[in-house]
Design a protein around this motif. Structure first.
Motif, mmCIF file in Angstrom:
data_model
loop_
_atom_site.group_PDB
_atom_site.id
_atom_site.type_symbol
_atom_site.label_atom_id
_atom_site.label_comp_id
_atom_site.label_asym_id
_atom_site.label_seq_id
_atom_site.Cartn_x
_atom_site.Cartn_y
_atom_site.Cartn_z
ATOM 1 N N LEU A 1 96.042 45.161 59.931
ATOM 2 C CA LEU A 1 96.968 44.564 60.895
ATOM 3 C C LEU A 1 97.517 45.627 61.841
ATOM 4 O O LEU A 1 97.524 45.449 63.065
ATOM 5 C CB LEU A 1 98.111 43.868 60.141
ATOM 6 C CG LEU A 1 99.204 43.138 60.927
ATOM 7 C CD1 LEU A 1 99.897 42.122 60.021
ATOM 8 C CD2 LEU A 1 100.277 44.080 61.510
ATOM 9 N N TYR B 1 97.052 46.037 65.893
ATOM 10 C CA TYR B 1 98.209 46.006 66.791
ATOM 11 C C TYR B 1 98.316 47.275 67.624
ATOM 12 O O TYR B 1 98.504 47.220 68.841
ATOM 13 C CB TYR B 1 99.485 45.793 65.981
ATOM 14 C CG TYR B 1 100.732 46.144 66.753
ATOM 15 C CD1 TYR B 1 101.087 45.427 67.897
ATOM 16 C CD2 TYR B 1 101.541 47.210 66.366
ATOM 17 C CE1 TYR B 1 102.215 45.755 68.633
ATOM 18 C CE2 TYR B 1 102.664 47.549 67.093
ATOM 19 C CZ TYR B 1 103.009 46.814 68.225
ATOM 20 O OH TYR B 1 104.108 47.164 68.945
ATOM 21 N N CYS C 1 92.025 39.669 56.892
ATOM 22 C CA CYS C 1 91.492 40.491 57.987
ATOM 23 C C CYS C 1 90.614 39.664 58.920
ATOM 24 O O CYS C 1 90.676 39.820 60.153
ATOM 25 C CB CYS C 1 90.701 41.667 57.426
ATOM 26 S SG CYS C 1 91.709 42.889 56.556
ATOM 27 N N PHE D 1 92.885 37.648 61.093
ATOM 28 C CA PHE D 1 93.418 38.471 62.185
ATOM 29 C C PHE D 1 92.430 38.527 63.350
ATOM 30 O O PHE D 1 92.786 38.304 64.503
ATOM 31 C CB PHE D 1 93.673 39.907 61.707
ATOM 32 C CG PHE D 1 94.814 40.054 60.749
ATOM 33 C CD1 PHE D 1 95.872 39.163 60.744
ATOM 34 C CD2 PHE D 1 94.835 41.113 59.844
ATOM 35 C CE1 PHE D 1 96.925 39.317 59.856
ATOM 36 C CE2 PHE D 1 95.883 41.270 58.968
ATOM 37 C CZ PHE D 1 96.932 40.379 58.966
ATOM 38 N N LEU E 1 100.369 38.516 64.534
ATOM 39 C CA LEU E 1 99.625 39.033 63.381
ATOM 40 C C LEU E 1 100.472 39.008 62.127
ATOM 41 O O LEU E 1 99.988 38.678 61.029
ATOM 42 C CB LEU E 1 99.137 40.453 63.678
ATOM 43 C CG LEU E 1 98.096 40.605 64.786
ATOM 44 C CD1 LEU E 1 97.856 42.077 65.096
ATOM 45 C CD2 LEU E 1 96.788 39.925 64.402
ATOM 46 N N PHE F 1 99.792 37.101 58.576
ATOM 47 C CA PHE F 1 99.840 37.851 57.321
ATOM 48 C C PHE F 1 100.810 37.209 56.335
ATOM 49 O O PHE F 1 100.472 36.948 55.168
ATOM 50 C CB PHE F 1 100.258 39.291 57.627
ATOM 51 C CG PHE F 1 100.340 40.188 56.427
ATOM 52 C CD1 PHE F 1 99.199 40.583 55.760
ATOM 53 C CD2 PHE F 1 101.568 40.649 55.969
ATOM 54 C CE1 PHE F 1 99.259 41.420 54.654
ATOM 55 C CE2 PHE F 1 101.647 41.483 54.866
ATOM 56 C CZ PHE F 1 100.494 41.876 54.207
#
Length: 455
Positions: free
Chosen positions: A237, A241, A271, A274, A385, A389
């Motif tokens: 993550l 980002y 993942c 994401f 994100l 999560f």
């Protein structure tokens, strides 16, 4: 040690983030430590966060080699770490104290309706609030980068040692005995005879990733592989980002390594989520991400009612079914966190959160996080994100409330929202020129501006 490690960890590519380290103006910004103490404060934050990651590992070492550990030792250690973080979060800004009063008032309210004192619920929310406000005091997002990199290095190094030298590792740290000593497990819970690992550290049916590596799942400093996998997803993550962070690809590789060592299929799933959501983050309104946990909870209720009493498999779909079945056991009082008898919710993070904090508390604290004031243009990407999560993690686990993972996660969340003047030139505005002047000249100029503004 952390002071020595600091310069060799990742630095921002633009170099603008380092400007704020030498500005006298920082002394006048609310929530910022004075200039001559910021380096010590930053090193103390790194030490506390790494201690949150590793304290169970240290206590297990003590229990194996020196003296018996009890549950009280674990609780006392957590209290010390949260207390230190609280001291590091102290600020001149009123937002921290106002939110603490709001939190205390809300918990006092539900405890008045619930005839018991749920200290665990207090701890769960307090960890998030305190470490978030520690993060809001950082002067540069690169400070958070370095702490994430240090944490990743510690977890990966210990995980590799465990995986490559398992006998030596378990001779130093008897994980199963530690969890028995602290009261989390009983001696009869070990279904792998003679194993010194956590009960979920052995895949009897074989690993999901790279089966030739054997049946053991590494757990590193976390001592159990579930948090290991969730930590790997967090590293991924942060790498997604921080797209201008030097070393982000190294961080992504470290995240993949942690997931593989822990054989964390859920970590891999997160993942992938994401990566799938990243192209749509800029176009989706914040309200969609705010609604996400409530939509998932509603879906879990439907699944739980439809599949009530049906058996479930130990895979992601099965865990979703179990979470749905558990959330349907909530009464209206437990939904609002005021039930006298809260059942054991196992791995359902949503049912656990509703039962201990309540729906109103969830809506209040979730709204404060999602709509907190931001000073970085890319903060929306992190919030999206983070929402993915958190919302996926709560389906199968309540480990987000564990200080092992929560301290670092909420610290970085606060760092993203921090008013760190080094992220862009515009954030310093016209006062930026003062850092080049002697303080004796800059101070009268600031006073003159204040007088002109008041007139």
């Amino acid at each position: 040690m952390f002071t020595k490690l600091w310069p060799i960890c990742s630095r921002g590519r633009t170099g603008l983030s380092e400007m704020s380290y030498s500005t006298p103006l920082d002394n006048d910004l609310p929530g910022f430590a004075p200039r001559d103490r910021y380096g010590a404060w930053r090193a103390a934050v790194a030490a506390v966060i790494v201690a949150c990651l590793t304290f169970n590992f240290v206590l297990a070492f003590v229990n194996t080699n020196l003296s018996s550990i009890r549950e009280t030792h674990v609780i006392l250690t957590e209290l010390i770490l949260v207390g230190l973080a609280f001291a590091l979060a102290l600020t001149r800004s009123g937002a921290f104290y106002a939110l603490m009063l709001l939190f205390a008032g809300y918990m006092a309210f539900i405890f008045a309706l619930r005839p018991e004192l749920d200290l665990k619920a207090v701890r769960d929310v307090l960890i998030a609030l305190v470490f978030y406000f520690v993060g809001r005091k950082v002067r540069s997002i690169s400070d958070a980068d370095r702490i994430v990199m240090i944490s990743a290095a510690v977890v990966a190094a210990v995980g590799l040692f465990e995986f490559l030298q398992l006998e030596q590792f378990t001779a130093l740290v008897n994980i199963f005995d530690y969890y028995v000593a602290r009261g989390t497990l009983s001696a009869g819970d070990n279904f792998v005879e003679g194993s010194n690992l956590f009960i979920s550290s052995t895949r009897l049916e074989g690993r999901n990733f790279l089966p030739f590596l054997g049946q053991v799942r590494a757990s590193s400093v976390f001592l159990e592989p579930v948090t290991m996998g969730n930590f790997g997803a967090f590293l991924f993550l942060w790498a997604l980002y921080r797209n201008d962070m030097k070393g982000r690809y190294v961080l992504a590789v470290a995240g993949a390594l942690v997931i593989i060592l822990g054989d964390a299929r859920f970590g891999l799933f997160v993942c992938l989520a994401f990566a799938a959501a990243l192209p749509f983050i800029k176009t989706m309104p914040r309200l969609i991400w705010w609604l996400l946990p409530f939509v998932i909870m509603a879906a879990l209720v439907i699944i739980g009612q439809y599949m009530e009493g049906m058996p479930w498999e130990d895979d992601f779909i099965g865990r979703v079914v179990l979470s749905g079945q558990l959330i349907t056991k909530l009464t209206w009082t437990s939904t609002f966190g005021i039930s006298r008898n809260v059942p054991f919710f196992g791995d359902s993070g949503y049912a656990y959160t509703l039962g201990h904090i309540g729906l109103i508390g969830i809506m209040m604290f979730w709204s404060l996080f999602m709509f907190a004031p931001e000073h970085r243009k890319d903060a929306t990407r992190f919030k999206a994100l983070a929402a993915i999560f958190i919302c996926l993690l709560l389906i199968v686990s309540s480990s987000l409330f564990s200080i092992k993972l929560a301290a670092l996660f909420w610290f970085t969340a606060g760092a993203v929202d921090a008013d760190n003047g080094g992220t862009s030139i515009s954030s310093v505005s016209e006062d930026a020129v003062d850092y080049a002047r002697p303080s004796s000249v800059a101070e009268p100029i600031r006073r003159l501006r204040a007088l002109m503004g008041s007139s």
